[in-house]
Design an enzyme around this catalytic site. Structure first.
Site, mmCIF file in Angstrom:
data_model
loop_
_atom_site.group_PDB
_atom_site.id
_atom_site.type_symbol
_atom_site.label_atom_id
_atom_site.label_comp_id
_atom_site.label_asym_id
_atom_site.label_seq_id
_atom_site.Cartn_x
_atom_site.Cartn_y
_atom_site.Cartn_z
ATOM 1 N N LYS A 158 2.463 -13.442 3.072
ATOM 2 C CA LYS A 158 1.333 -12.445 2.477
ATOM 3 C C LYS A 158 0.797 -13.136 1.300
ATOM 4 O O LYS A 158 1.731 -13.510 0.105
ATOM 5 C CB LYS A 158 1.774 -11.184 2.076
ATOM 6 C CG LYS A 158 2.221 -10.365 3.567
ATOM 7 C CD LYS A 158 2.655 -8.959 3.147
ATOM 8 C CE LYS A 158 2.803 -8.126 4.347
ATOM 9 N NZ LYS A 158 2.920 -6.645 4.070
ATOM 10 N N GLY A 165 -4.101 -6.753 4.328
ATOM 11 C CA GLY A 165 -3.825 -7.517 5.721
ATOM 12 C C GLY A 165 -4.798 -8.797 5.705
ATOM 13 O O GLY A 165 -4.524 -10.038 6.200
ATOM 14 N N GLU A 200 8.095 -11.630 3.480
ATOM 15 C CA GLU A 200 8.435 -10.206 4.003
ATOM 16 C C GLU A 200 9.184 -10.521 5.238
ATOM 17 O O GLU A 200 8.781 -11.148 5.913
ATOM 18 C CB GLU A 200 7.763 -9.112 3.820
ATOM 19 C CG GLU A 200 7.444 -8.614 2.460
ATOM 20 C CD GLU A 200 6.536 -7.564 2.579
ATOM 21 O OE1 GLU A 200 5.930 -7.064 3.605
ATOM 22 O OE2 GLU A 200 6.127 -6.639 1.541
ATOM 23 N N GLU A 275 0.855 2.562 0.463
ATOM 24 C CA GLU A 275 1.038 2.186 1.789
ATOM 25 C C GLU A 275 2.340 1.909 2.052
ATOM 26 O O GLU A 275 3.140 1.390 1.325
ATOM 27 C CB GLU A 275 0.142 0.856 2.073
ATOM 28 C CG GLU A 275 -1.274 0.971 2.139
ATOM 29 C CD GLU A 275 -1.986 -0.067 2.996
ATOM 30 O OE1 GLU A 275 -1.064 -0.873 3.338
ATOM 31 O OE2 GLU A 275 -2.959 -0.482 2.779
ATOM 32 N N ARG A 292 -8.453 2.236 -5.222
ATOM 33 C CA ARG A 292 -9.784 2.539 -5.006
ATOM 34 C C ARG A 292 -9.965 3.662 -3.853
ATOM 35 O O ARG A 292 -8.840 4.043 -3.296
ATOM 36 C CB ARG A 292 -10.411 1.251 -4.386
ATOM 37 C CG ARG A 292 -9.909 0.971 -2.925
ATOM 38 C CD ARG A 292 -10.730 -0.324 -2.399
ATOM 39 N NE ARG A 292 -9.766 -0.512 -0.971
ATOM 40 C CZ ARG A 292 -8.910 -1.025 -0.701
ATOM 41 N NH1 ARG A 292 -8.137 -1.619 -1.381
ATOM 42 N NH2 ARG A 292 -8.535 -1.140 0.625
HETATM 43 C C1 MV4 Z 1 3.367 -5.463 7.543
HETATM 44 C C2 MV4 Z 1 3.509 -5.207 8.807
HETATM 45 C C3 MV4 Z 1 5.044 -5.854 9.241
HETATM 46 N N1 MV4 Z 1 5.852 -6.188 8.394
HETATM 47 N N2 MV4 Z 1 4.187 -6.323 6.576
HETATM 48 C C4 MV4 Z 1 -1.307 -4.897 7.925
HETATM 49 C C5 MV4 Z 1 -2.410 -4.566 6.866
HETATM 50 C C6 MV4 Z 1 -1.673 -4.398 5.494
HETATM 51 N N3 MV4 Z 1 -2.078 -3.362 4.735
HETATM 52 C C7 MV4 Z 1 -0.323 -4.221 5.908
HETATM 53 N N4 MV4 Z 1 0.028 -4.742 7.425
HETATM 54 C C8 MV4 Z 1 1.205 -4.787 7.691
HETATM 55 N N5 MV4 Z 1 2.001 -5.341 7.028
HETATM 56 C C9 MV4 Z 1 5.563 -6.455 7.150
HETATM 57 N N6 MV4 Z 1 6.538 -7.083 6.490
HETATM 58 C C10 MV4 Z 1 2.550 -4.724 9.845
HETATM 59 C C11 MV4 Z 1 1.487 -4.419 9.161
HETATM 60 C C12 MV4 Z 1 0.530 -3.722 10.205
HETATM 61 C C13 MV4 Z 1 0.121 -4.316 10.999
HETATM 62 C C14 MV4 Z 1 0.423 -5.758 11.401
HETATM 63 C C15 MV4 Z 1 0.101 -6.245 12.696
HETATM 64 C C16 MV4 Z 1 -0.790 -5.311 13.651
HETATM 65 C C17 MV4 Z 1 -1.157 -4.347 13.377
HETATM 66 C C18 MV4 Z 1 -0.784 -3.630 12.073
HETATM 67 C C19 MV4 Z 1 -1.269 -2.565 11.646
HETATM 68 C C20 MV4 Z 1 -0.919 -1.786 10.435
HETATM 69 C C21 MV4 Z 1 -0.091 -2.418 9.580
#
Ligand code: MV4
Length: 451
Positions: A158, A165, A200, A275, A292
């Site tokens: 990340k 995302g 992560e 979140e 925000r």
């Molecule tokens: C993640 C995750 C799984 N593992 N982090 C996506 C947007 C951002 N706000 C954070 N997100 C995610 N972070 C870790 N360590 C899963 C998401 C995630 C996601 C990932 C793949 C497909 C759809 C998703 C929908 C919401 C969050």
């Protein structure tokens, strides 16, 4: 309360803020680029000032132009909306230097939450559960490999200056990680001007739950419940709902308390979102703060009756919260579908053109937030969001049925939209049975929507 607010944004959120100001009897001045000269925000605002050519860098991101417009128009405050300058600590500081109120957190709070890896570490230190991962940014591929070996694959790379995302990459193995490391750093540098990456453990098939908090200038915090945002395509949210239909009341109260306590502890002010990811054993893991107003604030408004934008403006004007946490009451269920000008049959490529026909839905339980109108020319310079359809029902079943009815009514000719993708999600057994996780999009096969 302010006499006049400048809206430093465009599209549906600019319309939304103008409406909130109108109800507060606050004058509005909107800035716009040449591409938005004939837009609805320009039409609705009391004043409108052109601040540059179509490109965002020369208009909506042009800090001197926005500040000048505020000073010339005599605005006391600036509402940044979301995106653009909404989480820009430098902009918040420049506002303060010019005696303008930035309707958002103070610069020092924005700076703290801008670095997603430092935020993770700071939250961990106050006892917030976080996803196993690196303590801060990782300096080399070898360090990333060592951490990944320790926490186990798959891992998520990340960008520490990213968020929402953007700049995320999943590595399934050490070979994957070696290949993706430079790619992730390069994209982070190009997108955010900062190549810092943190690692992560990638949590699979989890739920993405976010808590809406508000904190007034005395440091009193409330939480307006949570939103379920697991339906994302390439990390862009598509559909959100409130409340989450899958978390227990105990987990709900735990998440609310953690969000309020963290917001107050770190000196947060205004509206903000914490979140979390929630796994199959109902364990919550903090991932990031959004400092925000968010696109999906509407579903929280629908189930609580609170106008989040009016609250945000009142808090920025120094007013105390108009309700206590005990007075927050969630009624019914709300779903928001983001209607984008993109073509699901062309890998969701952006679609532009003139809205020859624009027949949006209405009727019981339907809200439409949009800047579009029949004859509007969709510009190619900005994000593809055309409208948000929000359906409220006494329960989730009714909200789903209303949303389906609304999308069936929604007629758009002139650009291609993602309405067909939303219909597919709403019709899927996984969604209807509430089995909403980050895997849903892949399982429902949105990518393979062609035909
Ligand atoms: C993640 C995750 C799984 N593992 N982090 C996506 C947007 C951002 N706000 C954070 N997100 C995610 N972070 C870790 N360590 C899963 C998401 C995630 C996601 C990932 C793949 C497909 C759809 C998703 C929908 C919401 C969050």
């Amino acid at each position: 309360m302010f006499d006049k607010v400048l809206i430093a944004n465009r599209g549906e959120i600019a319309v939304r803020v103008i409406r909130a100001c109108r109800e507060l009897a606050v004058q509005t001045v909107v800035v716009y680029s040449e591409a938005d000269a004939h837009s609805l925000p320009v039409h609705l605002a009391d004043e409108a000032i052109c601040i540059g050519p179509p490109s965002s860098r020369e208009s909506y991101l042009n800090i001197p132009a926005v500040i000048s417009a505020a000073l010339i128009s005599g605005a006391q405050a600036i509402h940044p909306g979301y995106g653009f300058l909404s989480e820009n600590a430098d902009f918040s500081e420049v506002c303060r230097e010019h005696g303008l109120v930035f309707i958002g957190p103070p610069p020092e709070v924005l700076a703290r939450f801008h670095d997603k890896s430092a935020t993770r570490l700071a939250m961990k230190r106050i006892g917030m559960p976080v996803v196993p991962g690196s303590d801060g940014p990782v300096r080399s591929a070898s360090e990333a490999l060592r951490i990944a070996e320790a926490i186990g694959y798959p891992v998520m790379l990340k960008a520490k200056a990213g968020g929402g995302g953007r700049g995320m990459r999943k590595a399934e193995s050490s070979r994957d990680l070696q290949r993706l490391w430079e790619q992730a750093r390069g994209e982070a540098k190009a997108s955010f001007g900062d190549d810092g990456i943190y690692v992560e453990r990638n949590l699979e098939g989890v739920r993405h739950i976010e808590a809406q908090v508000l904190v007034d200038n005395r440091g009193t915090g409330v939480c307006l419940g949570e939103r379920e945002c697991s339906i994302q395509r390439r990390h862009q949210k598509m559909l959100e709902e409130a409340p989450s239909s899958t978390i227990s009341e105990d987990l709900r109260q735990r998440i609310k308390k953690r969000a309020i306590d963290a917001a107050v502890h770190f000196g947060y002010r205004g509206v903000g979102t914490f979140e979390f990811l929630v796994d199959g054993e109902d364990r919550e893991y903090f991932i990031e703060v959004n400092a925000r107003i968010q696109v999906e604030h509407t579903v929280t408004e629908a189930v609580t009756g609170v106008d989040l934008v009016k609250e945000q403006i009142a808090l920025a004007a120094g007013e105390p919260l108009s309700f206590s946490d005990e007075q927050v009451w969630v009624t019914g269920h709300a779903i928001e579908c983001r209607i984008n000008a993109e073509d699901p049959d062309a890998n969701f490529a952006p679609s532009t053109g003139t809205l020859a026909t624009w027949l949006p839905p209405a009727g019981p339980g339907i809200r439409l937030d949009t800047h579009c109108f029949q004859g509007y020319e969709v510009p190619p310079y900005y994000d593809s969001l055309l409208a948000k359809v929000i359906a409220w029902g006494r329960d989730r079943t009714e909200a789903v049925a209303r949303m389906q009815r609304a999308l069936d009514e929604f007629t758009v000719v002139g650009v291609t939209t993602n309405i067909s993708a939303h219909k597919k999600i709403l019709a899927s057994e996984l969604f209807r049975s509430g089995q909403v996780t980050t895997h849903l999009i892949d399982t429902v096969g949105i990518e393979a929507l062609a035909g």
